[in-house]
Design a protein around this motif. Structure first.
Motif, PDB file in Angstrom:
ATOM      1  N   ILE A 105       0.836  -1.206   0.000  1.00  0.00           N
ATOM      2  CA  ILE A 105       0.000   0.000   0.000  1.00  0.00           C
ATOM      3  C   ILE A 105       0.870   1.255   0.000  1.00  0.00           C
ATOM      4  O   ILE A 105       0.610   2.216  -0.748  1.00  0.00           O
ATOM      5  CB  ILE A 105      -0.938  -0.010   1.211  1.00  0.00           C
ATOM      6  N   LEU A 106       1.915   1.249   0.807  1.00  0.00           N
ATOM      7  CA  LEU A 106       2.810   2.401   0.875  1.00  0.00           C
ATOM      8  C   LEU A 106       3.485   2.657  -0.464  1.00  0.00           C
ATOM      9  O   LEU A 106       3.513   3.791  -0.964  1.00  0.00           O
ATOM     10  CB  LEU A 106       3.862   2.176   1.971  1.00  0.00           C
ATOM     11  N   GLY A 107       4.031   1.599  -1.085  1.00  0.00           N
ATOM     12  CA  GLY A 107       4.724   1.764  -2.352  1.00  0.00           C
ATOM     13  C   GLY A 107       3.795   2.161  -3.493  1.00  0.00           C
ATOM     14  O   GLY A 107       4.094   3.063  -4.277  1.00  0.00           O
ATOM     15  N   LEU A 108       2.639   1.505  -3.575  1.00  0.00           N
ATOM     16  CA  LEU A 108       1.698   1.797  -4.662  1.00  0.00           C
ATOM     17  C   LEU A 108       1.095   3.185  -4.531  1.00  0.00           C
ATOM     18  O   LEU A 108       0.936   3.899  -5.529  1.00  0.00           O
ATOM     19  CB  LEU A 108       0.587   0.747  -4.686  1.00  0.00           C
ATOM     20  N   SER A 109       0.733   3.584  -3.323  1.00  0.00           N
ATOM     21  CA  SER A 109       0.110   4.896  -3.147  1.00  0.00           C
ATOM     22  C   SER A 109       1.065   6.018  -3.530  1.00  0.00           C
ATOM     23  O   SER A 109       0.680   6.954  -4.239  1.00  0.00           O
ATOM     24  CB  SER A 109      -0.359   5.067  -1.700  1.00  0.00           C
ATOM     25  N   ASP A 110       2.316   5.922  -3.107  1.00  0.00           N
ATOM     26  CA  ASP A 110       3.301   6.935  -3.494  1.00  0.00           C
ATOM     27  C   ASP A 110       3.653   6.823  -4.969  1.00  0.00           C
ATOM     28  O   ASP A 110       3.846   7.838  -5.654  1.00  0.00           O
ATOM     29  CB  ASP A 110       4.566   6.790  -2.648  1.00  0.00           C
ATOM     30  N   GLY A 111       3.753   5.579  -5.472  1.00  0.00           N
ATOM     31  CA  GLY A 111       4.108   5.384  -6.875  1.00  0.00           C
ATOM     32  C   GLY A 111       3.057   5.923  -7.825  1.00  0.00           C
ATOM     33  O   GLY A 111       3.372   6.431  -8.908  1.00  0.00           O
ATOM     34  N   LEU A 112       1.796   5.821  -7.455  1.00  0.00           N
ATOM     35  CA  LEU A 112       0.726   6.347  -8.299  1.00  0.00           C
ATOM     36  C   LEU A 112       0.608   7.861  -8.196  1.00  0.00           C
ATOM     37  O   LEU A 112       0.265   8.532  -9.176  1.00  0.00           O
ATOM     38  CB  LEU A 112      -0.609   5.710  -7.908  1.00  0.00           C
ATOM     39  N   THR A 113       0.890   8.407  -7.028  1.00  0.00           N
ATOM     40  CA  THR A 113       0.646   9.833  -6.796  1.00  0.00           C
ATOM     41  C   THR A 113       1.801  10.719  -7.236  1.00  0.00           C
ATOM     42  O   THR A 113       1.606  11.687  -7.987  1.00  0.00           O
ATOM     43  CB  THR A 113       0.356  10.070  -5.302  1.00  0.00           C
ATOM     44  N   VAL A 114       3.018  10.394  -6.802  1.00  0.00           N
ATOM     45  CA  VAL A 114       4.155  11.291  -7.053  1.00  0.00           C
ATOM     46  C   VAL A 114       4.511  11.371  -8.539  1.00  0.00           C
ATOM     47  O   VAL A 114       4.585  12.479  -9.093  1.00  0.00           O
ATOM     48  CB  VAL A 114       5.374  10.858  -6.206  1.00  0.00           C
ATOM     49  N   PRO A 115       4.736  10.253  -9.252  1.00  0.00           N
ATOM     50  CA  PRO A 115       5.022  10.377 -10.691  1.00  0.00           C
ATOM     51  C   PRO A 115       3.855  10.974 -11.484  1.00  0.00           C
ATOM     52  O   PRO A 115       4.067  11.663 -12.481  1.00  0.00           O
ATOM     53  CB  PRO A 115       5.289   8.924 -11.120  1.00  0.00           C
ATOM     54  N   PHE A 116       2.630  10.709 -11.051  1.00  0.00           N
ATOM     55  CA  PHE A 116       1.464  11.296 -11.705  1.00  0.00           C
ATOM     56  C   PHE A 116       1.495  12.815 -11.589  1.00  0.00           C
ATOM     57  O   PHE A 116       1.279  13.543 -12.568  1.00  0.00           O
ATOM     58  CB  PHE A 116       0.193  10.731 -11.067  1.00  0.00           C
TER      59      PHE A 116
END
Length: 267
Positions: free
Chosen positions: A42-53
């Motif tokens: 959850i931590l990795g996916l949430s940041d991965g989806l938000t920051v690069p987006f």
């Protein structure tokens, strides 16, 4: 005679034989075996989806998909390494903390066994257990001090022994989850040449992914609020992307006249 009594009891209660054949627990308890892995994903996916987006949306205002792709990939790699390293250090800190507390507890059990027993009595008294009722447990603990320490670690300090491989598992889980999530907003820019069109498709794809991710995450954590969790995850990603786009567009628009003036002055 015992068999006769059992036979008479079975005759009076016919379904007892069926109950004996089944497990004593007629229900299945669904719990996470490895909740820390779910948390890391959850931590990795949430940041991965938000920051690069948000970064891709901001760089899109410059109008060049190559800038978005190169900047996004650079952020994706550095972000995955940073997140993975953070997970590794956090897991190592938990392991070191557990080891330090266990050494302290072992010394206390060795030097002050009576005081440690009194602490157990204090822990169990609220549940209606006095020293006399738990004395058989103390007898076992005096014979096996490691079990004594195990009990104190779990019930006094609320500490569970970490998995020795937890550090590497956490680093890989968070890092790979971040990479996977971060590629989704960048994919349209690799296919579509126009930055504005690519950003449009990126917004659609990432928004759907954020909704799905938020919903699935909430199903596992708070099923009653799954829809609200999905909308909340989407809102966070949308706000981050809008802020990034607006800031980059504002800075770019303010710098453009200056750049043109400098260029004229040189000529």
């Amino acid at each position: 005679m015992g068999n006769t009594a059992d036979g008479e009891a079975t005759a009076r209660i016919p379904h007892r034989l069926e109950l004996q054949k089944k497990s004593l627990k007629s229900h299945i308890e669904d719990h996470f075996d490895r909740p820390e892995i779910v948390r890391d994903c959850i931590l990795g996916l949430s940041d991965g989806l938000t920051v690069p987006f948000a970064l891709a949306a901001g760089l899109s205002s410059l109008g060049d998909t190559r800038i978005v792709i190169f900047g996004g990939l650079a952020e994706l790699v550095s972000g995955a390494i940073s997140m993975g390293l953070g997970g590794y250090l956090a897991a190592r800190s938990d392991a070191d903390h557990y080891a330090t507390e266990r050494e302290r507890e072992e010394r206390e059990v060795e030097l002050y066994p009576n005081e440690e027993e009194e602490e157990i009595v204090e822990l169990l008294e609220p549940y209606g257990l006095d020293r006399e009722s738990i004395e058989p447990m103390f007898v076992k603990f005096r014979q096996n001090t490691q079990k004594f320490v195990d009990f104190m670690m779990k019930f006094e300090l609320n500490l569970e022994e970490p998995d020795p491989n937890r550090s590497m598992i956490s680093a890989l889980t968070i890092g790979l989850s971040y990479l996977f999530g971060g590629f989704i907003p960048l994919l349209p820019y690799m296919v579509v040449s126009e930055a504005k069109d690519a950003m449009f498709y990126s917004v659609i794809v990432t928004s759907m992914t954020l909704l799905l991710f938020g919903y699935v995450k909430s199903i596992y954590l708070r099923p009653a609020q799954a829809l609200m969790g999905a909308l909340q995850t989407l809102a966070i990603g949308a706000v981050a992307a809008a802020c990034s786009y607006g800031i980059v567009a504002y800075v770019n628009s303010n710098n453009s006249p200056t750049s043109e003036t400098v260029g004229v002055a040189f000529h």
